[in-house]
Design an enzyme around this catalytic site. Sequence first.
Site, short mmCIF file in Angstrom:
data_model
loop_
_atom_site.label_atom_id
_atom_site.label_comp_id
_atom_site.label_asym_id
_atom_site.label_seq_id
_atom_site.Cartn_x
_atom_site.Cartn_y
_atom_site.Cartn_z
N ASP A 100 36.16 7.65 -47.56
CA ASP A 100 35.18 6.72 -48.11
C ASP A 100 35.20 6.61 -49.62
O ASP A 100 34.45 5.83 -50.19
CB ASP A 100 33.80 7.08 -47.59
N HIS A 155 35.20 17.39 -47.31
CA HIS A 155 35.15 17.03 -45.91
C HIS A 155 35.02 18.30 -45.09
O HIS A 155 35.59 19.32 -45.45
CB HIS A 155 36.44 16.28 -45.50
N1 ACO Z 1 30.65 17.67 -54.87
C1 ACO Z 1 30.44 18.89 -55.42
N2 ACO Z 1 30.51 20.06 -54.75
C2 ACO Z 1 30.79 19.98 -53.44
C3 ACO Z 1 31.01 18.74 -52.78
C4 ACO Z 1 30.93 17.55 -53.54
N3 ACO Z 1 31.13 16.36 -52.99
N4 ACO Z 1 31.27 18.96 -51.47
C5 ACO Z 1 31.21 20.29 -51.30
N5 ACO Z 1 30.92 20.91 -52.48
C6 ACO Z 1 30.84 22.36 -52.72
C7 ACO Z 1 29.53 22.93 -52.18
O1 ACO Z 1 28.52 22.93 -53.18
C8 ACO Z 1 29.96 24.33 -51.80
O2 ACO Z 1 30.08 25.08 -52.97
P1 ACO Z 1 29.77 26.68 -52.96
O3 ACO Z 1 30.84 27.26 -52.05
O4 ACO Z 1 29.89 27.08 -54.38
O5 ACO Z 1 28.39 26.82 -52.39
C9 ACO Z 1 31.38 24.13 -51.26
O6 ACO Z 1 31.87 22.97 -51.93
C10 ACO Z 1 31.46 23.91 -49.75
O7 ACO Z 1 30.59 22.81 -49.43
P2 ACO Z 1 29.81 22.68 -48.04
O8 ACO Z 1 28.64 21.75 -48.25
O9 ACO Z 1 29.52 24.03 -47.47
O10 ACO Z 1 30.90 21.99 -47.15
P3 ACO Z 1 30.62 21.29 -45.76
O11 ACO Z 1 31.88 21.36 -45.00
O12 ACO Z 1 29.38 21.79 -45.13
O13 ACO Z 1 30.30 19.76 -46.20
C11 ACO Z 1 30.55 17.50 -46.81
C12 ACO Z 1 31.21 18.73 -46.16
C13 ACO Z 1 29.16 17.25 -46.21
C14 ACO Z 1 31.40 16.27 -46.52
C15 ACO Z 1 30.44 17.74 -48.34
O14 ACO Z 1 31.72 17.97 -48.88
C16 ACO Z 1 29.74 16.60 -49.08
O15 ACO Z 1 28.51 16.58 -49.14
N6 ACO Z 1 30.53 15.62 -49.62
C17 ACO Z 1 29.95 14.48 -50.27
C18 ACO Z 1 29.50 13.47 -49.23
C19 ACO Z 1 30.66 12.75 -48.58
O16 ACO Z 1 31.57 12.27 -49.25
N7 ACO Z 1 30.57 12.63 -47.25
C20 ACO Z 1 31.57 11.90 -46.47
C21 ACO Z 1 32.32 12.79 -45.54
S1 ACO Z 1 33.60 11.86 -44.77
C22 ACO Z 1 32.86 11.04 -43.51
O17 ACO Z 1 31.84 11.40 -42.99
C23 ACO Z 1 33.53 9.85 -43.05
#
Ligand code: ACO
Length: 428
Positions: free
Chosen positions: A364, A307
């Site tokens: 979610d 998140h």
């Molecule tokens: N699975 C695997 N790796 C992940 C995930 C995931 N779900 N989420 C983040 N990471 C990793 C990234 O690859 C990154 O790794 P790195 O540092 O080695 O490059 C690190 O964790 C940070 O991730 P970011 O994408 O920079 O984090 P950001 O805050 O931009 O994104 C987000 C948050 C979009 C929610 C992300 O965690 C994601 O895509 N999750 C899956 C989708 C999801 O569940 N979305 C719902 C959010 S809740 C809502 O909207 C109600």
Amino acid sequence: MPNTATLEINGQKHEFPLVKGTENEVAIDIKTLRAATGGITTIDPGYKNTGACESAITFLDGEKGILRYRGYAIEDLAQKADFLEVAFLLIFGELPNQEQLEEFHSDIKAQSLVDDDVRKIIDAFPKSAHPMGVLSSLTSALTAFNPSSVNVNSEEDMYHAIVKILAKFPVLVAWTLRKKQGLPLDYGDNSLGYVENILKMMFKKPNEEYVQSQVMVDALDKLLILHADHEQNCSTSTVRIVGSSHAGLFASISAGISALWGPLHGGANQAVLEMLEAIKEDGGDTKKYMAKAKDKEDPFRLMGFGHRVYKNLDPRATIIKVSADKVLNDLGVEDPILEVAKGLEQEALNDDYFVSRKLYPNVDFYSGIIYRAMDIPTDMFTVMFALGRLPGWIAQWREMRLNNEPIGRPRQLYIGETHREFKNIKKR
Ligand code: ACO
């Protein structure tokens, strides 16, 4: 603590005030940055460090896993309030007393008819259309059926627009589902509670009496409360920014629905279920999918994990996990998907990749399991999220308009070509 921040550029110092929120959060007020520095701007992709507004609606502390609406803990609201009370709280700032709540509900009921011509629009959509696209279009279409613009200087006008959308939106949600399922559209039953009516509008069969299930009512009420607001997320920021051009409430909400649709935001609940199903179909090997999620060459992400702001457990996920167990139990549903979900969660919570990046299950991860137990089709999950988020969007839009916020218009750092001479087409 100092009350200014100093920025030094080319030996010249510029002071900016530090402002403090009621929860002691501190922000650097850079309103005068460009004027003071001769046009220097900030770069902050995804607005990870940018406070776009001051807001008194929702407080969340992602490190501590705290979420409060208007000061009330989400745990208390989910347990002790109903969705309409929470909607009133978010929009108007205080919990309603009995009389206020009844008046609010009765004003909503008075607006619950949707123009019959809206059916023609729904009929024009193919059954295969994604419900979020349909809902966004129908919400936008409401503007055409209610063309008078809202005078935001009149509390009465504002209130009227708010109850109108709260009344008509559930009808559009139910119609979106019924169209998909080939069921005749239904106008609901104003003798019922807000959430009861939604369920009846969604599920009533034309040839059967609809029997209300208290387990379903309670579960949906709780899910809607948990999704009702989440400060300046992608869809809410969209609603605020669209509304900041003085576009109307319905148009702003319609834009918010489109923003919510994406799988990185509200669309995650659909993506989670599809992922869990795929893992189950593939033999339930959660380790294989954990490895895929960690592989930087593989675009697969563990949906429902991570998140932007929660770097600790999402408090909504904690509530929902307990609720998922209870609902499945009460409805007598045995869903192998729940086992896959629990397995993945356990592995992620003990895996260094997820722990070090503070990736925990979000709201979610479990909501789809409950929706599925309630017989709501997977592609309707994000629509259910929108239904819950509606009061939050309204509250944020209202706050933005009452604060008379300027039009949202970020800057950029241009990195394209500098001036080029135009070449005639024959010489290119
Ligand atoms: N699975 C695997 N790796 C992940 C995930 C995931 N779900 N989420 C983040 N990471 C990793 C990234 O690859 C990154 O790794 P790195 O540092 O080695 O490059 C690190 O964790 C940070 O991730 P970011 O994408 O920079 O984090 P950001 O805050 O931009 O994104 C987000 C948050 C979009 C929610 C992300 O965690 C994601 O895509 N999750 C899956 C989708 C999801 O569940 N979305 C719902 C959010 S809740 C809502 O909207 C109600």
